[in-house]
Design an enzyme around this catalytic site. Structure first.
Site, PDB file in Angstrom:
ATOM      1  N   LYS A  26       0.834  -1.205   0.000  1.00 51.53           N
ATOM      2  CA  LYS A  26       0.000   0.000   0.000  1.00 51.53           C
ATOM      3  C   LYS A  26       0.870   1.256   0.000  1.00 51.53           C
ATOM      4  CE  LYS A  26      -3.862  -2.282   2.259  1.00 51.53           C
ATOM      5  NZ  LYS A  26      -4.457  -2.725   3.532  1.00 51.53           N
ATOM      6  N   GLN A  72      -4.741  -1.303   9.578  1.00 50.08           N
ATOM      7  CA  GLN A  72      -4.727  -2.658   9.021  1.00 50.08           C
ATOM      8  C   GLN A  72      -5.356  -3.646   9.997  1.00 50.08           C
ATOM      9  OE1 GLN A  72      -3.707  -3.438   5.903  1.00 50.08           O
ATOM     10  NE2 GLN A  72      -4.059  -5.622   6.157  1.00 50.08           N
ATOM     11  N   ASP A 109     -11.298   3.080   4.198  1.00 50.84           N
ATOM     12  CA  ASP A 109     -11.716   1.671   4.153  1.00 50.84           C
ATOM     13  C   ASP A 109     -13.239   1.550   4.082  1.00 50.84           C
ATOM     14  OD1 ASP A 109      -9.781  -0.379   4.125  1.00 50.84           O
ATOM     15  OD2 ASP A 109      -9.240   0.005   6.218  1.00 50.84           O
TER      16      ASP A 109
END
Ligand code: GUN
Length: 297
Positions: free
Chosen positions: A54, A98, A121
């Site tokens: 990422k 994460q 997200d």
């Protein structure tokens, strides 16, 4: 007949190129780069790979990447304090924590602490609610990537029968919401669904997101259907000690019946990071109070 292969890797590369152009335009207008912060707690090997990837993709797109790596024994309060600092930091447009988090940390509490307008997200209940009622917000990256592939392949999805296998908050539920938004007739199937094969056989669109290797068989697929395989399962390979990646769909038998199918790897997987960058860039334009060019991404 053999199904067309939906090339997610190529689609994602095109999307990333468009994002890089818009990131450059943002920098010109805003006088700063769009910024994405990624937080990793602990040393889970798969998560480390994702986070590195990422960060690299963010920089390649011409955006600023802020990586925060915390030890596995980080206190929940310290993680919440970091999220607060990132919420307040004007250089940070998007925040991704994460998952999974270590067991002593309450994931829902951490997600709830993220400013919904930086929640790239799309996991915050505010964004889940916005998606459900059709307001602009952030949509989880994997299902949004699946929808992009479907629309690219099929155009208008209106009136099509869609079956989503899996009801997770990250993929199944938002996927169903997106397909409802496209005027599909949507069935959400899961581990308790009776006669799953018969349910899947009705579908023009099948999205498999259950995490069970090669569970969906070719004779479950309606001839001509479009199959999106979200599964990434590592199974023993042909040679001793080797592994290989397979999806939730039995590719060979499904490809003999479907009109189009995503491969594993190279289908949905590459879309997730591309859509994350897209969400971060959209966040940047919105947070800076600037107008994103219409239908840009
Ligand atoms: N872990 C695996 N996939 C994801 C994702 O899309 N977002 C976050 N935050 N964690 C993940």
């Amino acid at each position: 007949m053999t199904a067309a292969v939906i090339d997610g890797k190529a689609f994602a590369a095109t999307l990333r190129a468009r994002i890089a152009d818009l990131a450059a335009a943002f920098e010109l207008q805003a006088g700063r780069k769009a910024g994405l912060a990624v937080v990793l707690v602990g040393e889970d090997p798969a998560s480390q790979v994702y986070v590195r990837s990422k960060g690299k993709s963010t920089i390649e797109a011409g955006m600023a990447s802020f990586e925060h790596k915390l030890p596995a024994d980080t206190a929940e309060a310290d993680l919440l304090a970091l999220v607060d600092r990132l919420n307040a930091d004007p250089a940070v447009d998007g925040i991704l924590v994460q998952l999974p988090l270590p067991r002593h940390i309450d994931e829902q509490k951490v997600i709830a602490a993220i400013n919904p307008d930086k929640d790239v997200d799309g996991f915050h209940v505010t964004n889940a609610g916005r998606l459900a009622v059709g307001q602009p917000g952030f949509v989880p990256c994997t299902p949004l990537g699946c929808l992009m592939l479907l629309k690219d392949r099929l155009g208008d999805l209106s009136g099509l029968d869609a079956v989503v296998i899996g009801r997770s908050n990250i993929v199944g539920k938002p996927m169903a919401q997106l397909l409802i938004g496209e005027s599909c007739t949507v069935t959400v199937a899961h581990s308790r669904t009776r006669n799953l094969a018969d349910v899947v056989r009705r579908a023009d669109i099948v999205v498999a997101a259950v995490g069970r290797p090669e569970m969906v068989k070719g004779d479950w697929i309606k001839p001509g259907a479009t199959v999106i395989d979200v599964g990434i399962n590592r199974v023993p390979g042909a040679a001793e000690g080797k592994t290989r990646l397979v999806g939730d769909v039995d590719y060979a038998s499904a490809a003999a019946v479907a009109s189009a199918i995503t491969p594993v790897p190279g289908g949905v997987g590459p879309m997730t990071i591309a859509v994350l960058l897209r969400n971060a860039l959209v966040a940047a334009w919105r947070n800076a109070g600037l107008e994103l060019p219409a239908d840009a991404i």
